[in-house]
Design a protein around this motif. Structure first.
Motif, PDB file in Angstrom:
ATOM      1  N   ARG A  11       0.843  -1.203   0.000  1.00  0.00           N
ATOM      2  CA  ARG A  11       0.000   0.000   0.000  1.00  0.00           C
ATOM      3  C   ARG A  11       0.879   1.255   0.000  1.00  0.00           C
ATOM      4  NH1 ARG A  11      -5.325   0.446  -0.825  1.00  0.00           N
ATOM      5  NH2 ARG A  11      -5.645   1.880   0.918  1.00  0.00           N
ATOM      6  N   GLY A  12       1.948   1.222   0.790  1.00  0.00           N
ATOM      7  CA  GLY A  12       2.863   2.356   0.835  1.00  0.00           C
ATOM      8  C   GLY A  12       3.562   2.575  -0.491  1.00  0.00           C
ATOM      9  N   VAL A  13       4.027   1.471  -1.082  1.00  0.00           N
ATOM     10  CA  VAL A  13       4.707   1.538  -2.372  1.00  0.00           C
ATOM     11  C   VAL A  13       3.776   2.145  -3.420  1.00  0.00           C
ATOM     12  CG1 VAL A  13       5.602   0.133  -4.262  1.00  0.00           C
ATOM     13  CG2 VAL A  13       6.260  -0.401  -1.912  1.00  0.00           C
ATOM     14  N   ARG A  14       2.547   1.603  -3.495  1.00  0.00           N
ATOM     15  CA  ARG A  14       1.614   2.018  -4.548  1.00  0.00           C
ATOM     16  C   ARG A  14       1.057   3.416  -4.286  1.00  0.00           C
ATOM     17  NH1 ARG A  14       0.472  -1.938  -8.752  1.00  0.00           N
ATOM     18  NH2 ARG A  14      -1.728  -1.419  -8.581  1.00  0.00           N
ATOM     19  N   PHE A  15       1.125   3.861  -3.053  1.00  0.00           N
ATOM     20  CA  PHE A  15       0.652   5.196  -2.715  1.00  0.00           C
ATOM     21  C   PHE A  15       1.489   6.251  -3.454  1.00  0.00           C
ATOM     22  CE2 PHE A  15       0.461   8.970   0.040  1.00  0.00           C
ATOM     23  CZ  PHE A  15      -0.915   9.119   0.160  1.00  0.00           C
TER      24      PHE A  15
END
Lengths: 363, 308
Positions: free
Chosen positions: A178-182
């Motif tokens: 989720r952090g990466v794709r954010f």
């Protein structure tokens, strides 16, 4: 020498040796001090999970000069845990911390026999009048470390060396993704399962497989820094876990989610001594200081640090949640609709991957 | 792509099989003389930590390797004294040494956890040989400790099957009474084999801490000593088959991880199980064909020798 005598001799030696192993970390508690017991799943020298707990113990001892910690390391998640906790209770420990999930039922058994001793079980869910459970919202710093990785990657492939397919690990992978794709919606997180918590050589090999597949940042869940060392050797980056690991791979480690048990241990030991201790279920976040990020490597730019700091402030202020909808799973199905946030119970039973994770969940 | 994946799996099989191979060769020599050594795991750990400590203090890899061999040899000597002189149960002595080695190595290594090594073993591609397609990368782009096994394995085979001392060693493991009657010194051969076995286990440990990892972490062998014990059975006490088996055991992990990356649906648990399934299958075959002299356990394995 008779056969029976020989066997007795060998058994004696065996017991002594076993005792050396088991009690190598045993410290002689002074009589008048408030005794605090710990049992650890791994060796204190694991550079990961157990080290983090032991640093918590040392922090507690420093803050509370009247308290004396005693620990037993490498305690298997078997009836041995029960024996070791009983031993600690008999030695006069007033509060005992059991720091691995698999100790759960043994904690219950020992707690029944020692109603005046307080027990604290890390990561479990069974409580009693004298048994509390405690854990940390590791998904918060995982999300932040994912942001760092997402901004650093060039290949848009991130490797995740995962331990066992249990909800805790899946939650970590999902929070990271989720952090990466954010920050980087086209990046993918490639998962490689090792089915180990502690096997440096195997974990390094798993990291190499992800690196071979084009990953340029490696994240991990195991208790050893081996995946970071694999990234270092290939000149790529890594996101460590548990304890700061940059001294193992100074050119690779960007940052990493870390545990900081010290303040919690101080509070609970104090409460136990003052008689204010109550059985509870603690799940602390960044706001409580129990989880956080390791210091950044020099390759991380101020711009990235600022973006992460801003997001961290939002998490602390409860304005942002890593698992707020809409969330799709990695087959494209909407699992959490917009406007909804996953509940603790849902997060604690994660058995699916979010969008952007490549890999299968062994069933 | 598929081709380079194949090569990288095989190459990883060789490097991750090497520590197990050293330990298995040590166990093989030891068992061939009739002494079962279940202390391999502890001996590897003591070798790994001694090698690492020495390499950190002196900055010399050669000194580290030497220290690992000596430390492993000392552990082997303890096992020899317990089982050959005191005629203690070999299983009990071996298990005690595994516990002892685990504790001792953890204690000795406290100061060097997380300490980086200034010099480590690097890949030294062999000129000429390393440019052969596929085989070159798989076999000849490794570090010196891997190449050393290419010498040790054939040497050991030749020693065991083609020399007189090798024949003596095997005869001591088959029938110590007969060997003794023929003037072979059973005690000294068993002592030497146990010590040599410990040395090789120590070297296997040093490969982990000085070349493969390279760093020291408590309990870093993570069960490889036990795999080595299983491997000797898998190899039916033959050095070349031990080499093949070590690469097979090593390759399973590398293969499993790459299959996951390629998106194969095969469970990682299933792959992890395979080496042990192979071992059981080999055990069954060995037992079923026990009549064939070449393929069975040394007759006197596990029995202490007492002169009548």
């Amino acid at each position: 020498m008779g056969k029976a005598r020989k066997i007795v001799l060998v058994l004696t030696v065996l017991m002594l040796l076993a005792g050396m192993v088991r009690l190598s970390g045993h410290s002689m508690a002074a009589e008048d001090k408030f005794k605090v017991g710990f049992i650890y799943i791994g060796p204190v020298g694991d550079a990961g999970w157990t080290l983090a707990h032991d640093e918590g113990r040392r922090f507690m001892e420093k803050q509370l000069p009247w308290a004396e910690g005693t620990f037993i390391e490498s305690v298997a998640e078997t009836a041995e845990a029960e024996r070791m906790m009983t031993q600690l209770a008999r030695q006069g420990c007033k509060i005992i911390f059991a720091t691995s999930f698999g100790y759960m039922d043994y904690v219950q058994n020992v707690a029944k026999n020692f109603p005046n001793v307080k027990f604290e079980h890390c990561s479990g869910f069974k409580r009693a009048a004298n048994v509390s459970t405690y854990f940390g919202r590791m998904y918060e710093p995982r999300f932040l470390s994912g942001m760092v990785a997402g901004m650093m990657t060039k290949s848009n492939i991130l490797g995740y060396v995962a331990a066992f397919p249990i909800p805790e690990v899946v939650r970590g992978i999902n929070a990271f993704a989720r952090g990466v794709r954010f920050v980087n919606p086209s990046a993918k997180v490639q998962v490689v399962w090792t089915n180990t918590w502690y096997d440096p050589a195997t974990e390094k090999e798993a990291a190499k497989a992800a690196l071979d597949a084009g990953a340029d940042v490696i994240a991990q869940h195991q208790d050893t820094p081996a995946p970071m060392q694999a990234a270092e050797e290939r000149g790529r980056y890594g996101v460590s876990y548990n304890s700061p690991m940059s001294h193992f791979a100074p050119n690779a480690v960007l940052t990493g989610p870390v545990w900081n048990w010290g303040p919690y241990y101080v509070n609970r030991v104090k409460a136990a001594r003052e008689g204010t201790w109550k059985s509870e279920d603690y799940w602390g976040g960044i706001v409580d200081g129990v989880v956080g990020l390791a210091p950044y490597g020099s390759m991380v730019s101020d711009k990235i640090k600022k973006a992460v700091a801003d997001k961290q402030a939002e998490i602390v202020a409860a304005k942002f949640h890593p698992f707020a909808g809409p969330i799709k799973d990695n087959f494209g199905k909407v699992r959490v609709p917009a406007g909804k946030t996953m509940t603790d119970a849902e997060m604690l039973s994660f058995d699916w991957f979010v969008e952007g994770v490549v890999g299968t969940l062994p069933k | 792509m598929a081709d380079s994946m194949f090569v990288s799996i095989l190459s990883a099989a060789v490097s991750s099989g090497t520590p197990v191979l050293y330990a298995a060769l040590g166990e093989l020599v030891c068992e061939r003389s009739g002494v079962l050594n279940l202390g391999v795991e502890g001996m590897m750990l003591v070798g790994a930590v001694s090698g690492f400590l020495t390499a950190v203090r002196t900055g010399s890899l050669a000194a580290g390797v030497l220290a690992a061999i000596i430390a492993g040899g000392c552990m082997g000597l303890i096992h020899a004294f317990m089982t050959i002189t005191l005629r203690v149960n070999q299983v009990v002595s071996g298990l005690a040494l595994t516990l002892f080695g685990t504790g001792l190595s953890g204690y000795l290594g406290k100061s060097v956890i997380g300490v980086p090594l200034s010099a480590t073993f690097h890949q030294v591609p062999i000129p000429g040989l390393s440019s052969i397609p596929v085989i070159g990368t798989v076999l000849f782009k490794h570090d010196l400790l891997v190449y050393l096994t290419y010498i040790v394995v054939p040497f050991l085979w030749f020693y065991l099957y083609r020399t007189r001392p090798g024949l003596h060693l095997r005869s001591v493991g088959e029938s110590p009474e007969t060997a003794d009657a023929l003037g072979v010194n059973v005690f000294s051969i068993r002592y030497a084999s146990a010590v040599a076995g410990g040395m090789l286990a120590g070297l296997g440990g040093a490969y982990l801490s000085l070349a493969y990892a390279p760093s020291w972490l408590e309990n870093m062998t993570a069960g490889r000593g036990w795999i080595a014990v299983a491997l000797v059975i898998f190899a039916v006490w033959d050095p070349f088959r031990a080499m093949l088996g070590a690469y097979l055991f090593g390759g399973i992990d590398a293969l499993g991880f790459r299959m996951q990356v390629m998106g194969s649906g095969v469970s990682s648990f299933f792959l992890k199980m395979m080496p042990y399934v192979f071992t059981i299958v080999v055990l069954i075959i060995v037992t079923a064909t026990a009549a064939r002299r070449s393929s069975r356990a040394p007759e006197a394995l596990g029995t202490p020798y007492e002169r009548e």
